[in-house]
Design a protein around this motif. Structure first.
Motif, PDB file in Angstrom:
ATOM      1  N   ARG A   1      65.531  11.247  -5.252  1.00  0.00           N
ATOM      2  CA  ARG A   1      66.910  11.201  -4.784  1.00  0.00           C
ATOM      3  C   ARG A   1      67.798  10.360  -5.705  1.00  0.00           C
ATOM      4  NH1 ARG A   1      63.716  10.879  -0.128  1.00  0.00           N
ATOM      5  NH2 ARG A   1      64.032  12.607   1.334  1.00  0.00           N
ATOM      6  N   ARG A   2      67.265   9.295  -6.291  1.00  0.00           N
ATOM      7  CA  ARG A   2      68.054   8.414  -7.152  1.00  0.00           C
ATOM      8  C   ARG A   2      67.905   8.829  -8.618  1.00  0.00           C
ATOM      9  NH1 ARG A   2      66.115   2.614  -4.550  1.00  0.00           N
ATOM     10  NH2 ARG A   2      66.782   3.037  -2.390  1.00  0.00           N
ATOM     11  N   ARG A   3      68.913   8.455  -9.403  1.00  0.00           N
ATOM     12  CA  ARG A   3      68.879   8.780 -10.823  1.00  0.00           C
ATOM     13  C   ARG A   3      67.690   8.129 -11.514  1.00  0.00           C
ATOM     14  NH1 ARG A   3      74.266   7.661 -14.095  1.00  0.00           N
ATOM     15  NH2 ARG A   3      74.934   9.214 -12.554  1.00  0.00           N
ATOM     16  N   SER A   4      67.392   6.881 -11.151  1.00  0.00           N
ATOM     17  CA  SER A   4      66.264   6.184 -11.779  1.00  0.00           C
ATOM     18  C   SER A   4      64.938   6.878 -11.482  1.00  0.00           C
ATOM     19  CB  SER A   4      66.213   4.728 -11.298  1.00  0.00           C
ATOM     20  OG  SER A   4      66.069   4.670  -9.886  1.00  0.00           O
ATOM     21  N   GLU A   5      64.805   7.434 -10.286  1.00  0.00           N
ATOM     22  CA  GLU A   5      63.583   8.141  -9.930  1.00  0.00           C
ATOM     23  C   GLU A   5      63.439   9.427 -10.745  1.00  0.00           C
ATOM     24  OE1 GLU A   5      64.225   8.681  -5.797  1.00  0.00           O
ATOM     25  OE2 GLU A   5      63.555   6.670  -5.228  1.00  0.00           O
ATOM     26  N   CYS A   6      64.538  10.130 -10.940  1.00  0.00           N
ATOM     27  CA  CYS A   6      64.511  11.355 -11.742  1.00  0.00           C
ATOM     28  C   CYS A   6      64.170  11.038 -13.194  1.00  0.00           C
ATOM     29  CB  CYS A   6      65.862  12.065 -11.655  1.00  0.00           C
ATOM     30  SG  CYS A   6      66.270  12.699 -10.015  1.00  0.00           S
ATOM     31  N   VAL A   7      64.726   9.935 -13.710  1.00  0.00           N
ATOM     32  CA  VAL A   7      64.427   9.521 -15.081  1.00  0.00           C
ATOM     33  C   VAL A   7      62.952   9.181 -15.222  1.00  0.00           C
ATOM     34  CG1 VAL A   7      64.825   7.725 -16.814  1.00  0.00           C
ATOM     35  CG2 VAL A   7      66.760   8.730 -15.593  1.00  0.00           C
ATOM     36  N   ALA A   8      62.415   8.440 -14.271  1.00  0.00           N
ATOM     37  CA  ALA A   8      61.001   8.059 -14.317  1.00  0.00           C
ATOM     38  C   ALA A   8      60.104   9.285 -14.304  1.00  0.00           C
ATOM     39  CB  ALA A   8      60.671   7.147 -13.138  1.00  0.00           C
TER      40      ALA A   8
ATOM     41  N   ALA B   1      60.894  12.398 -15.201  1.00  0.00           N
ATOM     42  CA  ALA B   1      61.073  13.184 -16.423  1.00  0.00           C
ATOM     43  C   ALA B   1      60.339  12.557 -17.606  1.00  0.00           C
ATOM     44  CB  ALA B   1      62.563  13.316 -16.735  1.00  0.00           C
ATOM     45  N   VAL B   2      60.453  11.226 -17.751  1.00  0.00           N
ATOM     46  CA  VAL B   2      59.791  10.546 -18.863  1.00  0.00           C
ATOM     47  C   VAL B   2      58.267  10.619 -18.710  1.00  0.00           C
ATOM     48  CG1 VAL B   2      59.413   8.292 -19.939  1.00  0.00           C
ATOM     49  CG2 VAL B   2      61.726   9.020 -19.346  1.00  0.00           C
ATOM     50  N   ALA B   3      57.781  10.393 -17.502  1.00  0.00           N
ATOM     51  CA  ALA B   3      56.335  10.460 -17.276  1.00  0.00           C
ATOM     52  C   ALA B   3      55.803  11.854 -17.580  1.00  0.00           C
ATOM     53  CB  ALA B   3      56.011  10.073 -15.839  1.00  0.00           C
ATOM     54  N   GLY B   4      56.533  12.882 -17.164  1.00  0.00           N
ATOM     55  CA  GLY B   4      56.110  14.247 -17.435  1.00  0.00           C
ATOM     56  C   GLY B   4      56.090  14.555 -18.920  1.00  0.00           C
ATOM     57  N   ALA B   5      57.136  14.096 -19.637  1.00  0.00           N
ATOM     58  CA  ALA B   5      57.209  14.345 -21.082  1.00  0.00           C
ATOM     59  C   ALA B   5      56.071  13.649 -21.821  1.00  0.00           C
ATOM     60  CB  ALA B   5      58.559  13.872 -21.613  1.00  0.00           C
ATOM     61  N   VAL B   6      55.809  12.389 -21.477  1.00  0.00           N
ATOM     62  CA  VAL B   6      54.730  11.639 -22.130  1.00  0.00           C
ATOM     63  C   VAL B   6      53.377  12.279 -21.818  1.00  0.00           C
ATOM     64  CG1 VAL B   6      53.527   9.425 -22.201  1.00  0.00           C
ATOM     65  CG2 VAL B   6      56.024   9.483 -22.193  1.00  0.00           C
ATOM     66  N   ALA B   7      53.198  12.753 -20.590  1.00  0.00           N
ATOM     67  CA  ALA B   7      51.934  13.393 -20.221  1.00  0.00           C
ATOM     68  C   ALA B   7      51.668  14.630 -21.073  1.00  0.00           C
ATOM     69  CB  ALA B   7      51.958  13.766 -18.744  1.00  0.00           C
ATOM     70  N   LEU B   8      52.710  15.390 -21.356  1.00  0.00           N
ATOM     71  CA  LEU B   8      52.545  16.588 -22.176  1.00  0.00           C
ATOM     72  C   LEU B   8      52.295  16.241 -23.648  1.00  0.00           C
ATOM     73  CD1 LEU B   8      55.351  18.873 -20.675  1.00  0.00           C
ATOM     74  CD2 LEU B   8      52.875  19.105 -20.368  1.00  0.00           C
ATOM     75  N   LEU B   9      53.044  15.257 -24.149  1.00  0.00           N
ATOM     76  CA  LEU B   9      52.935  14.910 -25.557  1.00  0.00           C
ATOM     77  C   LEU B   9      51.639  14.178 -25.891  1.00  0.00           C
ATOM     78  CD1 LEU B   9      56.609  13.718 -26.196  1.00  0.00           C
ATOM     79  CD2 LEU B   9      55.562  15.868 -26.936  1.00  0.00           C
TER      80      LEU B   9
ATOM     81  N   GLY C   1      56.670   6.099 -17.365  1.00  0.00           N
ATOM     82  CA  GLY C   1      57.527   6.467 -16.246  1.00  0.00           C
ATOM     83  C   GLY C   1      58.064   5.250 -15.505  1.00  0.00           C
ATOM     84  N   MET C   2      57.186   4.280 -15.249  1.00  0.00           N
ATOM     85  CA  MET C   2      57.620   3.074 -14.547  1.00  0.00           C
ATOM     86  C   MET C   2      58.637   2.280 -15.365  1.00  0.00           C
ATOM     87  SD  MET C   2      54.290   1.591 -12.514  1.00  0.00           S
ATOM     88  CE  MET C   2      53.235   1.506 -13.950  1.00  0.00           C
ATOM     89  N   LEU C   3      58.373   2.137 -16.658  1.00  0.00           N
ATOM     90  CA  LEU C   3      59.296   1.395 -17.520  1.00  0.00           C
ATOM     91  C   LEU C   3      60.645   2.100 -17.617  1.00  0.00           C
ATOM     92  CD1 LEU C   3      56.903   0.314 -20.423  1.00  0.00           C
ATOM     93  CD2 LEU C   3      57.881  -1.140 -18.629  1.00  0.00           C
TER      94      LEU C   3
END
Length: 241
Positions: free
Chosen positions: A190-197, A199-207, A224-226
């Motif tokens: 629901r929050r922007r910070s949650e969406c950012v976390a 998205a970043v976690a998903g991208a790092v997991a793929l890379l 994702g947490m950072l």
């Protein structure tokens, strides 16, 4: 927020049953998850009794799945412990958000509720704890949500172990776990910070798929947490300007 008017002056039984009823709809997503975990645990080489016992001792769905995957891949024990610990760090945030509300409880109650405090139990109980009518027995609401989830998780894990004995070992169910995580995660963003976390976690997991010992799980969780913390800090900074 829910309507808590019916709980004014409620007994501990009323609070407990209200918590159980609040948790029941969430079991629709939890029970299939437990079934898949039970099957994956067997496919990873864990004995059935260990798969079931882990659901009682660890009682953390995502961390149990991560443990089973890492165990099946032959990952060293220190890496498994570290990764599972990072995945479970979110529970500390749940605890911090309700600690003051339950500060007057005796230690035995705090230990019990800490054990039962999971994602779904927190989601079902936080509204009652933070905005519902004050009550000396409102901790029973959290107990009701937590115990209902615990019982459902134990039964679904046992069902997965029994079902796993009939499923060919060649069937890869890892992808179904990913789909389950996505189904549970997306509605809660629901929050922007949650969406950012996320998205970043998903991208790092793929890379980071090529990293040995499945360390991509640990790297994705940390990233994702950072990212979420940084996004939240930036958002707070803008609101104070």
């Amino acid at each position: 927020m829910g309507n808590w008017d019916h709980l004014v002056g409620a007994s501990w039984r009323g609070e407990c049953w209200a918590g159980a009823r609040a948790e029941l709809p969430l079991l629709l997503g939890v029970l299939p998850f437990g079934l898949v975990y039970g099957v994956l645990g067997l496919q990873a080489g864990l004995p059935g009794w260990a798969v079931v016992l882990m659901s009682s001792i660890v009682f953390g769905g995502s961390s149990q799945v991560v443990f089973a995957q890492l165990w099946g891949a032959g990952v060293p024990a220190p890496v498994i412990v570290g990764t599972v610990g990072v995945v479970n760090l979110r529970h500390a945030l749940y605890s911090a958000s309700v600690a003051q509300l339950l500060a007057e409880l005796p230690l035995r109650w705090k230990l019990l509720l800490a054990y039962l405090l999971t994602d779904e139990a927190y989601m079902a109980a936080v509204g009652r704890l933070t905005s519902g009518p004050r009550s000396a027995v409102r901790h029973w609401f959290l107990f009701g949500t937590g115990f209902t989830l615990w019982a459902g998780w134990q039964l679904s894990t046992l069902g997965g172990v029994l079902l796993g004995a009939t499923i060919p070992a060649g069937w890869a169910l890892d992808f179904s776990i990913a789909l389950t995580f996505i189904a549970l995660l997306v509605p809660s963003l629901r929050r922007r910070s949650e969406c950012v976390a996320a998205a970043v976690a998903g991208a790092v997991a793929l890379l980071a798929q090529g990293v040995p010992y499945k360390l991509w799980i640990l790297l994705a969780a940390l990233a994702g947490m950072l990212a979420g913390m940084l996004a939240q800090a930036l958002q707070r900074g803008k609101s104070h300007e």
